[in-house]
Design an enzyme around this catalytic site. Sequence first.
Site, PDB file in Angstrom:
ATOM      1  N   GLY A   7      23.955  -0.962   7.701  1.00 43.49           N
ATOM      2  CA  GLY A   7      24.789   0.234   7.819  1.00 43.49           C
ATOM      3  C   GLY A   7      25.175   0.787   6.457  1.00 43.49           C
ATOM      4  N   ASP A   8      25.758   1.986   6.465  1.00 44.92           N
ATOM      5  CA  ASP A   8      26.242   2.645   5.244  1.00 44.92           C
ATOM      6  C   ASP A   8      25.147   2.892   4.215  1.00 44.92           C
ATOM      7  OD1 ASP A   8      28.789   2.553   6.362  1.00 44.92           O
ATOM      8  OD2 ASP A   8      29.187   0.580   5.512  1.00 44.92           O
ATOM      9  N   GLY A  10      23.739   5.625   3.672  1.00 48.28           N
ATOM     10  CA  GLY A  10      23.753   7.021   3.202  1.00 48.28           C
ATOM     11  C   GLY A  10      23.120   7.929   4.252  1.00 48.28           C
ATOM     12  N   LYS A  11      23.206   7.493   5.519  1.00 48.19           N
ATOM     13  CA  LYS A  11      22.585   8.259   6.608  1.00 48.19           C
ATOM     14  C   LYS A  11      23.174   9.660   6.719  1.00 48.19           C
ATOM     15  CE  LYS A  11      23.736   5.027   9.542  1.00 48.19           C
ATOM     16  NZ  LYS A  11      24.264   4.019   8.605  1.00 48.19           N
ATOM     17  N   ASN A  33      32.878   3.543  15.326  1.00 50.66           N
ATOM     18  CA  ASN A  33      32.728   2.520  14.274  1.00 50.66           C
ATOM     19  C   ASN A  33      31.917   3.089  13.108  1.00 50.66           C
ATOM     20  OD1 ASN A  33      30.486   2.642  15.960  1.00 50.66           O
ATOM     21  ND2 ASN A  33      30.058   0.456  15.945  1.00 50.66           N
ATOM     22  N   ALA A  34      31.115   4.089  13.375  1.00 53.22           N
ATOM     23  CA  ALA A  34      30.308   4.721  12.329  1.00 53.22           C
ATOM     24  C   ALA A  34      31.198   5.561  11.419  1.00 53.22           C
ATOM     25  CB  ALA A  34      29.241   5.610  12.958  1.00 53.22           C
ATOM     26  N   HIS A  36      30.029   8.400   8.627  1.00 53.44           N
ATOM     27  CA  HIS A  36      28.923   9.054   7.925  1.00 53.44           C
ATOM     28  C   HIS A  36      29.490  10.125   7.000  1.00 53.44           C
ATOM     29  CE1 HIS A  36      26.049   7.812  11.434  1.00 53.44           C
ATOM     30  NE2 HIS A  36      26.568   6.782  10.801  1.00 53.44           N
ATOM     31  N   THR A  37      29.283   9.926   5.717  1.00 54.45           N
ATOM     32  CA  THR A  37      29.888  10.809   4.722  1.00 54.45           C
ATOM     33  C   THR A  37      28.910  11.884   4.274  1.00 54.45           C
ATOM     34  OG1 THR A  37      30.952   8.811   3.930  1.00 54.45           O
ATOM     35  CG2 THR A  37      31.221  10.779   2.573  1.00 54.45           C
ATOM     36  N   GLN A 219      25.054   2.763  12.237  1.00 46.59           N
ATOM     37  CA  GLN A 219      24.889   1.374  11.801  1.00 46.59           C
ATOM     38  C   GLN A 219      23.484   1.185  11.201  1.00 46.59           C
ATOM     39  OE1 GLN A 219      26.420   1.635  15.337  1.00 46.59           O
ATOM     40  NE2 GLN A 219      28.141   2.085  14.035  1.00 46.59           N
ATOM     41  N   PRO A 299      36.586  -3.101   1.312  1.00 48.79           N
ATOM     42  CA  PRO A 299      35.569  -3.198   0.259  1.00 48.79           C
ATOM     43  C   PRO A 299      34.286  -3.747   0.870  1.00 48.79           C
ATOM     44  CG  PRO A 299      37.445  -4.675  -0.201  1.00 48.79           C
ATOM     45  CD  PRO A 299      37.733  -3.983   1.084  1.00 48.79           C
ATOM     46  N   LEU A 327      19.891   5.344  -5.683  1.00 47.38           N
ATOM     47  CA  LEU A 327      19.143   4.775  -6.810  1.00 47.38           C
ATOM     48  C   LEU A 327      19.951   4.936  -8.102  1.00 47.38           C
ATOM     49  CD1 LEU A 327      16.372   3.486  -7.470  1.00 47.38           C
ATOM     50  CD2 LEU A 327      15.537   5.774  -8.049  1.00 47.38           C
ATOM     51  N   SER A 406      17.189   9.427  -2.928  1.00 47.80           N
ATOM     52  CA  SER A 406      18.465  10.100  -3.143  1.00 47.80           C
ATOM     53  C   SER A 406      19.114   9.548  -4.403  1.00 47.80           C
ATOM     54  CB  SER A 406      19.360   9.878  -1.918  1.00 47.80           C
ATOM     55  OG  SER A 406      20.648  10.385  -2.164  1.00 47.80           O
TER      56      SER A 406
HETATM   57  P1  GDP Z   1      26.308   6.142   6.241  1.00 48.42           P
HETATM   58  O1  GDP Z   1      27.255   5.404   7.127  1.00 48.42           O
HETATM   59  O2  GDP Z   1      24.945   5.564   6.261  1.00 48.42           O
HETATM   60  O3  GDP Z   1      26.310   7.627   6.497  1.00 48.42           O
HETATM   61  O4  GDP Z   1      26.848   5.940   4.764  1.00 48.42           O
HETATM   62  P2  GDP Z   1      28.384   6.085   4.279  1.00 48.42           P
HETATM   63  O5  GDP Z   1      28.767   7.517   4.323  1.00 48.42           O
HETATM   64  O6  GDP Z   1      29.245   5.128   5.025  1.00 48.42           O
HETATM   65  O7  GDP Z   1      28.279   5.532   2.812  1.00 48.42           O
HETATM   66  C1  GDP Z   1      27.395   6.083   1.882  1.00 48.42           C
HETATM   67  C2  GDP Z   1      28.202   6.576   0.682  1.00 48.42           C
HETATM   68  O8  GDP Z   1      27.316   6.805  -0.405  1.00 48.42           O
HETATM   69  C3  GDP Z   1      28.892   7.897   0.917  1.00 48.42           C
HETATM   70  O9  GDP Z   1      30.084   7.921   0.185  1.00 48.42           O
HETATM   71  C4  GDP Z   1      27.907   8.936   0.372  1.00 48.42           C
HETATM   72  O10 GDP Z   1      28.539  10.121  -0.087  1.00 48.42           O
HETATM   73  C5  GDP Z   1      27.335   8.173  -0.794  1.00 48.42           C
HETATM   74  N1  GDP Z   1      25.938   8.510  -1.125  1.00 48.42           N
HETATM   75  C6  GDP Z   1      24.917   8.858  -0.296  1.00 48.42           C
HETATM   76  N2  GDP Z   1      23.765   8.997  -0.987  1.00 48.42           N
HETATM   77  C7  GDP Z   1      24.076   8.722  -2.279  1.00 48.42           C
HETATM   78  C8  GDP Z   1      23.299   8.665  -3.479  1.00 48.42           C
HETATM   79  O11 GDP Z   1      22.086   8.866  -3.502  1.00 48.42           O
HETATM   80  N3  GDP Z   1      23.961   8.340  -4.624  1.00 48.42           N
HETATM   81  C9  GDP Z   1      25.291   8.071  -4.651  1.00 48.42           C
HETATM   82  N4  GDP Z   1      25.854   7.742  -5.818  1.00 48.42           N
HETATM   83  N5  GDP Z   1      26.047   8.114  -3.540  1.00 48.42           N
HETATM   84  C10 GDP Z   1      25.450   8.426  -2.369  1.00 48.42           C
HETATM   85  P1  IMO Z   2      27.661   3.322   9.812  1.00 47.15           P
HETATM   86  O1  IMO Z   2      27.129   4.152  10.947  1.00 47.15           O
HETATM   87  C1  IMO Z   2      28.628  -0.671   8.361  1.00 47.15           C
HETATM   88  C2  IMO Z   2      29.924  -3.602  11.343  1.00 47.15           C
HETATM   89  C3  IMO Z   2      31.350  -4.077  11.277  1.00 47.15           C
HETATM   90  C4  IMO Z   2      31.195  -5.494  11.799  1.00 47.15           C
HETATM   91  C5  IMO Z   2      30.120  -5.317  12.887  1.00 47.15           C
HETATM   92  C6  IMO Z   2      30.683  -5.173  14.293  1.00 47.15           C
HETATM   93  O2  IMO Z   2      28.709   4.004   9.003  1.00 47.15           O
HETATM   94  O3  IMO Z   2      26.559   2.737   9.007  1.00 47.15           O
HETATM   95  P2  IMO Z   2      31.904  -3.191  15.564  1.00 47.15           P
HETATM   96  O4  IMO Z   2      33.201  -2.473  15.263  1.00 47.15           O
HETATM   97  O5  IMO Z   2      30.723  -2.314  15.620  1.00 47.15           O
HETATM   98  O6  IMO Z   2      32.022  -4.082  16.763  1.00 47.15           O
HETATM   99  O7  IMO Z   2      31.703  -4.194  14.309  1.00 47.15           O
HETATM  100  O8  IMO Z   2      29.403  -4.159  12.543  1.00 47.15           O
HETATM  101  N1  IMO Z   2      29.757  -2.138  11.423  1.00 47.15           N
HETATM  102  C7  IMO Z   2      29.352  -1.377  10.406  1.00 47.15           C
HETATM  103  N2  IMO Z   2      29.055  -1.691   9.131  1.00 47.15           N
HETATM  104  N3  IMO Z   2      28.456   0.591   8.788  1.00 47.15           N
HETATM  105  C8  IMO Z   2      28.727   0.922  10.072  1.00 47.15           C
HETATM  106  O9  IMO Z   2      28.461   2.142  10.581  1.00 47.15           O
HETATM  107  C9  IMO Z   2      29.220  -0.070  10.934  1.00 47.15           C
HETATM  108  N4  IMO Z   2      29.602  -0.094  12.246  1.00 47.15           N
HETATM  109  C10 IMO Z   2      29.912  -1.356  12.513  1.00 47.15           C
HETATM  110  O10 IMO Z   2      31.852  -4.052   9.965  1.00 47.15           O
HETATM  111  O11 IMO Z   2      30.665  -6.313  10.802  1.00 47.15           O
HETATM  112 MG    MG Z   3      29.098   4.431   7.051  1.00 49.83          MG
END
Ligand code: GDP
Ligand code: IMO
Ligand code: MG
Length: 432
Positions: A7-8, A10-11, A33-34, A36-37, A219, A299, A327, A406
């Site tokens: 997860g996270d 950068g989707k 739970n997601a 997406h920024t 995720q 964190p 990157l 990216s």
């Molecule tokens: P997602 O859940 O997959 O959408 O990712 P998140 O939004 O939870 O976390 C990704 C974080 O990285 C966000 O704060 C984005 O703005 C940031 N991000 C995405 N792509 C890049 C990148 O190429 N470089 C940097 N430095 N930050 C990025």
């Molecule tokens: P995005 O879409 C990162 C993790 C939780 C926990 C496990 C189960 O932003 O990538 P849950 O609340 O789903 O039952 O928690 O999954 N988790 C994520 N980790 N990004 C997410 O979503 C997550 N959604 C759930 O931290 O370890």
């Molecule tokens: Mg996320």
Amino acid sequence: MVGIQWGDEGKGKIVDFLTARADVVVRYQGGANAGHTVKIGDREYVLHLIPSGVLQEGKSCIIGNGVVVDPRSLIAELDQLRASGLDRDESLWISDRAHVVMPYHRALDQARESASGDGRIGTTLRGIGPCYTDKAARLGIRMADLVSPDRFRELLRRNLEVKNRELKLLYGAEPLEYESILDEYSTYADRLRPRVRDIADLLFAADREGRVILFEGAQGALLDVDLGTYPYVTSSNTSFLGIGAGTGFSPRRVGTVYGVAKAYSTRVGEGPFPTELEGEEAESLRQIGGEFGATTGRPRRCGWIDLVALRRTVRVGDVDALVITKLDVLDHLDEIRVCVAYRVNGRELERFPTYLDASIEPVYRTFPGWRTSLKGCREYDALPDAAREYLEFIAEASGCPIAMVSIGKERSETITLDPWLEPTGRYTPTSI
Ligand code: GDP
Ligand code: IMO
Ligand code: MG
């Protein structure tokens, strides 16, 4: 477009980028739970339930039946968009078959986690697991029930009686009150009723009319309930494989599967993480990468990219092309490590193990860093040699070509290698 780590990846940013070429953007699993920024100018939006495509005008956004919908969270999101000048109620369609996250799901998530001690998952406490549990147990309340007052009253009564007993007897938690939930959720029902409909038909028609449909995974593949690092997973099918069951759209009609991976790894919550770093090295990635949860603010644990895991998620998720994000976060490093194999008791593993336990020793290959800012790079050839060497190794070792890289949060900080992704200016978006 799916996440292929924990997860996270950068989707959100990548979906926003791809949305320019799509007509319809669909979430098919997961829930609030997601996080997406998407950064647009000096504004940063965090989307939990609404597809990230919502930020662009004129796109239809769909929440499929495989999503668990917390109406409180959904409405808060719609209102936040409104407050920033984006009135998007009319762009959104919610499947009548999507299950509703109720207050007792959140209470149970909290109670179970607190009672589990060392066995806790480290969930987001958004009620996701308990809601999917009720769905599988055939006790769930669906959007179609929420918007039918009589049905909702009855289902809530029946469910709450059992859940309150569970909360009280198993966890010593306070029972929840029927009338206040009924009032609160009836207000949500009134707001969402016009947006609730059958989604499978809608997608079938959109596809037949030649619309471009973008499915937005939440995720990541290693958090998949079936194929991830169970039990430290979420409760849905996070990869491309979730699309069919989560929308009613035939997965055989899906064209390209983009798998998004960071140039390193992160994980939030408990569970195994073979390439995890500690101390100074982890802290520098966390600070530079801004690795703090978009939903919970926790964190994130940080480590090197894991190509053993990536090879596996590419294969079982049928990924056609990789999108490598963040990157730029590695710009400062002298050396970058890549996990190329797992070793247990001195022997390399032949297959991806069922348990990623502590006995696994990652085998690393070390690459020189580029030690320069990637900020201004807009083409692949403009990247430093060391960065290209790193990317090319990832593509080769994971067995999957790279379609996009990216190098920053902004939409413009994206390098495309797939010609379809180049903005041609000829594409005219339409919406259903
Ligand atoms: P997602 O859940 O997959 O959408 O990712 P998140 O939004 O939870 O976390 C990704 C974080 O990285 C966000 O704060 C984005 O703005 C940031 N991000 C995405 N792509 C890049 C990148 O190429 N470089 C940097 N430095 N930050 C990025
Ligand atoms: P995005 O879409 C990162 C993790 C939780 C926990 C496990 C189960 O932003 O990538 P849950 O609340 O789903 O039952 O928690 O999954 N988790 C994520 N980790 N990004 C997410 O979503 C997550 N959604 C759930 O931290 O370890
Ligand atoms: Mg996320």
